[in-house]
Design an enzyme around this catalytic site. Structure first.
Site, mmCIF file in Angstrom:
data_model
loop_
_atom_site.group_PDB
_atom_site.id
_atom_site.type_symbol
_atom_site.label_atom_id
_atom_site.label_comp_id
_atom_site.label_asym_id
_atom_site.label_seq_id
_atom_site.Cartn_x
_atom_site.Cartn_y
_atom_site.Cartn_z
ATOM 1 N N CYS A 94 -4.800 2.184 -3.845
ATOM 2 C CA CYS A 94 -3.578 3.020 -3.073
ATOM 3 C C CYS A 94 -2.279 1.841 -3.266
ATOM 4 O O CYS A 94 -1.499 1.903 -2.349
ATOM 5 C CB CYS A 94 -3.719 3.391 -1.573
ATOM 6 N N LYS A 99 -10.027 -0.730 10.628
ATOM 7 C CA LYS A 99 -10.250 -1.694 9.994
ATOM 8 C C LYS A 99 -10.376 -3.077 10.926
ATOM 9 O O LYS A 99 -10.342 -4.065 10.402
ATOM 10 C CB LYS A 99 -8.794 -2.176 9.164
ATOM 11 N N HIS A 135 0.886 -1.181 -0.003
ATOM 12 C CA HIS A 135 0.095 -0.043 -0.202
ATOM 13 C C HIS A 135 0.925 1.198 0.105
ATOM 14 O O HIS A 135 1.918 1.315 0.524
ATOM 15 C CB HIS A 135 -0.885 0.150 1.390
ATOM 16 N N GLN A 155 -4.294 -4.873 7.299
ATOM 17 C CA GLN A 155 -5.036 -5.629 6.623
ATOM 18 C C GLN A 155 -5.183 -6.882 7.445
ATOM 19 O O GLN A 155 -6.092 -7.922 6.994
ATOM 20 C CB GLN A 155 -4.693 -6.075 5.220
ATOM 21 N N ASP A 170 3.469 -4.237 8.352
ATOM 22 C CA ASP A 170 2.187 -3.441 8.206
ATOM 23 C C ASP A 170 1.010 -4.295 8.214
ATOM 24 O O ASP A 170 0.782 -4.987 7.249
ATOM 25 C CB ASP A 170 2.143 -2.898 6.769
#
Lengths: 420, 148
Positions: free
Chosen positions: A378, A240, A137, A217, A214
């Site tokens: 993105c 999220k 991303h 998600q 990261d």
């Protein structure tokens, strides 16, 4: 016949999972959009919030809104208690060693920027290298590009293959003693690929490089154990994970956070300020300058309670079944092409339809009450790799149903009819 | 509730499938790119003028049906128009897709098929990308256009 059996099998796998009961926890799901029941399939962009999260935020503002860490009055004590107990929930949620390792930030994006600037800017030079991936991303690309401009540090990318998986042998080639940071997404937001982060972390550590994962998600789909992973930094966003927007988490190993200078200066991050100098506060407060997003933190704590109650194991079984069902059903649609076919995938279905631009798909689906994301997500380097400007992305959460996937299929057929 | 066919009228579907004036003009005196960073739509306009009139115009690029059809219809409408006429058509088209104001539908001709965009606020930029690009090329600073 075979296919039908498969679908029945998929549905049986999760019949113990009471979706309808859980759906009642989400007020937003019970409405019509353009005269059709809302089918929310944009969970990779943001998840919906259960009533318990909304209530926790409301209760804070109704009953004990107050600043934290400073007041001696009851409201402030209550607010501080709620804020810090949420930190403990986060610590337990990702199995960190200590609450000192849990820094509240605005979101995964801010957490990555914090690490890039505080950890990277002070210690890296043009002799050093950072490895990221083509799958990232923009939030895990641009902060490193900025750092590269500031320090001259070299940025290298692990390539992807046609299934949207990282090419691990190439990663091995990129690693060397100059590698200082490896920053990789746990799960790709554009394609749903689950990256082999255990291997990535172990290999980086062999060269003494620090690893940032990261997890934006990941946290709503799979349990995360930062101790077991042995990652140096792990970041994620509250929104999220069924929590509010504007709140996120930076996990960092205590010894690293200890060595890093503050990212921002202000109140709450100091022990003592004179006109000459400032003594910084202890962890994690050193990185939490200014009045934080108190209601956001409390909401995030409530979201974690909610997820724990259902259990990420149960969530992932149901989501995998949804993905399998959607995969089977959509593969029967002529002209539909999956983008991202990794063996290890989470419940994200990215696709293109022959002759129909994703934006038109998005508009037509919306007219049927179905919310999906269309565009480059993105992740423009991913689109560049597949030589497409955009995809349509349906991303499922545990509150989605087979019936909703049927509605998606029907709406995709409608798109084809409009353009026939 | 909107009927999706109000947006995707037959003319739009047709112009998307077979865009008119799609290609490059080798001796164009104005070439300008328009980009919508939100969705990645990218169009390039090629305009041949004599300083006062548009003698030829073409475009290429990628985009959704609305942006491709809009560029196709716009380039059709612009051929042999003066730059002043182009400017006034720009204003009329802008009104067509953003406001309820009355506009001269006779003057706009086929372009009125894009009126449905008004009911889809997220898609106004798709229809207007080529127009903003044209305007920048003709009377603006001739800098690449982004809709953000």
């Amino acid at each position: 016949m075979n296919k039908k059996n498969n679908i029945a099998e998929i549905q049986n796998q999760t019949e113990d999972f009471d979706v309808e009961k859980f759906r009642k926890d989400f007020p937003i799901l019970h409405q019509e959009i353009n005269g059709k029941p809302l089918v929310y399939l944009d969970n990779a962009a943001t998840t919906q919030k259960p009533k318990s999260v909304i209530d926790a935020i409301e209760k804070y503002y109704q009953k004990y809104n107050s600043n934290i860490h400073r007041g001696v009055h009851t409201l402030s004590e209550n607010a501080t208690e709620a804020y810090e107990s949420a930190r403990l929930k986060v610590k337990n949620f990702i199995n960190a060693n200590s609450t000192k390792e849990i820094v509240f930030v605005r979101g995964a994006t801010e957490a990555i920027n914090l690490v890039a600037q505080s950890f990277g800017r002070n210690s890296l030079s043009k002799e050093d290298e950072i490895i990221i991936t083509e799958l990232e991303h923009h939030a895990n690309i641009v902060p490193w590009q900025l750092l590269s401009q500031q320090t001259g540090v070299k940025l290298k990318y692990i390539p992807i293959n046609k299934d949207g998986e990282l090419v691990e042998p190439e990663y091995k080639k990129l690693l060397n003693e100059k590698t200082r940071i490896v920053a990789v997404g746990h799960i790709s937001n554009a394609l749903g690929t689950i990256n082999p982060i255990e291997n990535i972390i172990n290999m980086a550590h062999e060269y003494g490089a620090k690893v940032l994962i990261d997890g934006a998600q990941a946290t709503s789909h799979t349990s995360v154990d930062v101790k077991k992973l042995d990652c140096d930094f792990y970041v994620f966003s509250g929104h999220k994970l069924f929590g509010p927007t504007g709140i996120g988490v930076l996990y960092g190993k205590e010894n690293l956070l200890e060595e890093m200078p503050p990212y921002q200066g202000g109140g709450d991050m100091i022990k003592m300020v004179t006109m000459k100098e400032t003594q910084y506060n202890d962890l994690p407060y050193k990185f939490e300058a200014g009045t934080p997003n108190i209601s956001g933190v409390i909401g995030l704590g409530a979201a974690i309670d909610y997820v724990n109650k259902i259990g990420l194991e149960n969530i992932s079984v149901h989501e995998n079944a949804l993905l399998n069902y959607a995969n089977q059903k959509t593969s029967e649609i002529t002209g539909l092409k999956f983008i991202g076919t990794a063996k290890q995938k989470t419940s994200i279905l990215s696709f293109t339809l022959e002759g129909i631009h994703p934006h038109d798909v998005g508009t037509i689906l919306n007219n049927e009450g179905i919310a999906i994301r269309t565009g480059h997500h993105c992740a423009m380097p991913v689109m560049e790799y597949f030589k497409i400007p955009a995809t349509s992305r349906a991303s499922f959460s545990f509150y989605n149903t087979y019936k909703e996937i049927d509605a998606l299929i029907e709406a995709i057929e409608k798109c084809k009819k409009v353009f026939s | 509730m909107f009927d999706i066919k109000d947006l995707y009228q037959e003319i739009i579907v047709d112009h998307n499938r077979s865009p008119r004036n799609f290609g490059v003009i080798d001796d164009a005196d104005k070439i300008l790119e328009g980009f919508n960073p939100l969705c990645g739509d990218k169009l390039k306009l090629y305009i041949k003028t004599d300083g006062q009139n548009i003698n030829d115009i073409a475009f290429d690029g990628t985009g959704c049906a609305i942006s491709i059809a809009s560029a196709s219809l716009m380039t059709d409408a612009m051929k042999n128009k003066s730059i002043d006429e182009a400017e006034s058509l720009f204003n009329e088209f802008h009104a067509l897709i953003t406001t309820e104001d009355k506009f001269d539908s006779e003057h706009l001709g086929k372009l009125t098929v894009l009126a449905g965009v008004k009911d889809f606020p997220g898609r106004v930029k798709c229809a207007s990308l080529c127009w903003h690009t044209l305007r920048s090329a003709l009377v603006g600073d001739n800098k690449p256009v982004t809709t953000e």
